[in-house]
Design a protein around this motif. Structure first.
Motif, PDB file in Angstrom:
ATOM      1  N   HIS A   9      29.757  44.207  30.396  1.00  0.00           N
ATOM      2  CA  HIS A   9      30.723  45.277  30.637  1.00  0.00           C
ATOM      3  C   HIS A   9      31.740  44.873  31.703  1.00  0.00           C
ATOM      4  O   HIS A   9      32.809  45.440  31.794  1.00  0.00           O
ATOM      5  CB  HIS A   9      30.007  46.567  31.030  1.00  0.00           C
ATOM      6  CG  HIS A   9      29.340  46.497  32.374  1.00  0.00           C
ATOM      7  ND1 HIS A   9      28.118  45.878  32.554  1.00  0.00           N
ATOM      8  CD2 HIS A   9      29.719  46.945  33.584  1.00  0.00           C
ATOM      9  CE1 HIS A   9      27.780  45.960  33.829  1.00  0.00           C
ATOM     10  NE2 HIS A   9      28.727  46.602  34.490  1.00  0.00           N
ATOM     11  N   ARG A  10      31.406  43.878  32.491  1.00  0.00           N
ATOM     12  CA  ARG A  10      32.333  43.396  33.517  1.00  0.00           C
ATOM     13  C   ARG A  10      33.509  42.622  32.913  1.00  0.00           C
ATOM     14  O   ARG A  10      34.520  42.424  33.567  1.00  0.00           O
ATOM     15  CB  ARG A  10      31.611  42.492  34.500  1.00  0.00           C
ATOM     16  CG  ARG A  10      30.601  43.206  35.327  1.00  0.00           C
ATOM     17  CD  ARG A  10      29.945  42.246  36.267  1.00  0.00           C
ATOM     18  NE  ARG A  10      28.985  42.921  37.118  1.00  0.00           N
ATOM     19  CZ  ARG A  10      28.302  42.323  38.051  1.00  0.00           C
ATOM     20  NH1 ARG A  10      28.466  41.033  38.253  1.00  0.00           N
ATOM     21  NH2 ARG A  10      27.463  42.999  38.778  1.00  0.00           N
ATOM     22  N   ALA A  11      33.356  42.154  31.692  1.00  0.00           N
ATOM     23  CA  ALA A  11      34.406  41.367  31.056  1.00  0.00           C
ATOM     24  C   ALA A  11      35.539  42.232  30.508  1.00  0.00           C
ATOM     25  O   ALA A  11      36.563  41.711  30.083  1.00  0.00           O
ATOM     26  CB  ALA A  11      33.817  40.530  29.929  1.00  0.00           C
ATOM     27  N   ILE A  12      35.374  43.541  30.525  1.00  0.00           N
ATOM     28  CA  ILE A  12      36.395  44.426  29.970  1.00  0.00           C
ATOM     29  C   ILE A  12      37.667  44.388  30.809  1.00  0.00           C
ATOM     30  O   ILE A  12      38.768  44.319  30.262  1.00  0.00           O
ATOM     31  CB  ILE A  12      35.850  45.867  29.848  1.00  0.00           C
ATOM     32  CG1 ILE A  12      34.766  45.900  28.780  1.00  0.00           C
ATOM     33  CG2 ILE A  12      36.963  46.847  29.520  1.00  0.00           C
ATOM     34  CD1 ILE A  12      34.039  47.193  28.680  1.00  0.00           C
ATOM     35  N   ASN A  13      37.536  44.425  32.114  1.00  0.00           N
ATOM     36  CA  ASN A  13      38.728  44.434  32.966  1.00  0.00           C
ATOM     37  C   ASN A  13      39.561  43.163  32.832  1.00  0.00           C
ATOM     38  O   ASN A  13      40.779  43.264  32.625  1.00  0.00           O
ATOM     39  CB  ASN A  13      38.334  44.661  34.429  1.00  0.00           C
ATOM     40  CG  ASN A  13      37.771  46.041  34.655  1.00  0.00           C
ATOM     41  OD1 ASN A  13      38.062  46.968  33.917  1.00  0.00           O
ATOM     42  ND2 ASN A  13      36.945  46.170  35.667  1.00  0.00           N
ATOM     43  N   PRO A  58      35.010  38.992  38.212  1.00  0.00           N
ATOM     44  CA  PRO A  58      35.786  39.632  37.151  1.00  0.00           C
ATOM     45  C   PRO A  58      36.817  40.653  37.654  1.00  0.00           C
ATOM     46  O   PRO A  58      37.915  40.735  37.115  1.00  0.00           O
ATOM     47  CB  PRO A  58      34.737  40.291  36.265  1.00  0.00           C
ATOM     48  CG  PRO A  58      33.521  40.399  37.101  1.00  0.00           C
ATOM     49  CD  PRO A  58      33.588  39.296  38.093  1.00  0.00           C
ATOM     50  N   VAL A  59      36.483  41.395  38.669  1.00  0.00           N
ATOM     51  CA  VAL A  59      37.422  42.400  39.179  1.00  0.00           C
ATOM     52  C   VAL A  59      38.618  41.729  39.844  1.00  0.00           C
ATOM     53  O   VAL A  59      39.770  42.121  39.630  1.00  0.00           O
ATOM     54  CB  VAL A  59      36.711  43.373  40.154  1.00  0.00           C
ATOM     55  CG1 VAL A  59      37.691  44.341  40.769  1.00  0.00           C
ATOM     56  CG2 VAL A  59      35.603  44.126  39.439  1.00  0.00           C
ATOM     57  N   LEU A  60      38.354  40.699  40.641  1.00  0.00           N
ATOM     58  CA  LEU A  60      39.439  39.954  41.280  1.00  0.00           C
ATOM     59  C   LEU A  60      40.351  39.319  40.230  1.00  0.00           C
ATOM     60  O   LEU A  60      41.580  39.374  40.348  1.00  0.00           O
ATOM     61  CB  LEU A  60      38.874  38.875  42.201  1.00  0.00           C
ATOM     62  CG  LEU A  60      39.903  37.960  42.864  1.00  0.00           C
ATOM     63  CD1 LEU A  60      40.777  38.753  43.835  1.00  0.00           C
ATOM     64  CD2 LEU A  60      39.206  36.810  43.557  1.00  0.00           C
ATOM     65  N   ALA A  61      39.763  38.728  39.194  1.00  0.00           N
ATOM     66  CA  ALA A  61      40.554  38.098  38.138  1.00  0.00           C
ATOM     67  C   ALA A  61      41.442  39.123  37.437  1.00  0.00           C
ATOM     68  O   ALA A  61      42.620  38.862  37.181  1.00  0.00           O
ATOM     69  CB  ALA A  61      39.631  37.431  37.124  1.00  0.00           C
ATOM     70  N   ALA A  62      40.890  40.292  37.162  1.00  0.00           N
ATOM     71  CA  ALA A  62      41.678  41.340  36.509  1.00  0.00           C
ATOM     72  C   ALA A  62      42.803  41.825  37.413  1.00  0.00           C
ATOM     73  O   ALA A  62      43.929  42.056  36.949  1.00  0.00           O
ATOM     74  CB  ALA A  62      40.774  42.505  36.118  1.00  0.00           C
ATOM     75  N   MET A  63      42.515  41.982  38.691  1.00  0.00           N
ATOM     76  CA  MET A  63      43.542  42.443  39.623  1.00  0.00           C
ATOM     77  C   MET A  63      44.676  41.439  39.741  1.00  0.00           C
ATOM     78  O   MET A  63      45.851  41.810  39.697  1.00  0.00           O
ATOM     79  CB  MET A  63      42.930  42.705  41.001  1.00  0.00           C
ATOM     80  CG  MET A  63      42.112  43.956  41.074  1.00  0.00           C
ATOM     81  SD  MET A  63      41.252  44.219  42.647  1.00  0.00           S
ATOM     82  CE  MET A  63      42.327  43.554  43.854  1.00  0.00           C
TER      83      MET A  63
END
Length: 98
Positions: A9-13, A58-63
């Motif tokens: 679910h972390r890969a969604i962002n 994953p969150v940093l990459a999405a941001m």
């Protein structure tokens, strides 16, 4: 024989952020083709770095990918005016983002 692919679910962002780059490119081709070409030149690096970074953060990459898309959006607005002074907004340029 069945193949099961499990995506965290972390890969969604990060995936959504990468998809935003494609929508950005589509919009740029309608607004300013030159800006779209410039963005497409950078897409392999942005997408690859987003994917690699998303393995651990994953969150940093999405941001970061989302911020890059936003900056390219601002760049395109300035580029479409035809005024070289508006291509690089002083606020964005001070961060070295565009």
């Amino acid at each position: 024989m069945s193949l099961t692919v499990t995506i965290s679910h972390r890969a969604i962002n990060p995936a959504a952020a990468i998809v935003s780059t494609f929508w950005l490119s589509f919009w740029q081709t309608m607004k300013a083709v030159g800006a779209a070409y410039n963005t497409i030149e950078h897409l392999p690096v942005v997408i690859t770095s987003t994917i690699i970074t998303s393995v651990k953060y994953p969150v940093l990459a999405a941001m970061l990918c989302g911020i890059w898309s936003l900056c390219r959006f601002v760049y395109t607005i300035g580029y479409s005016t035809g005024d070289p002074l508006k291509v690089r907004h002083p606020y964005w340029q001070s961060f070295g983002i565009t």
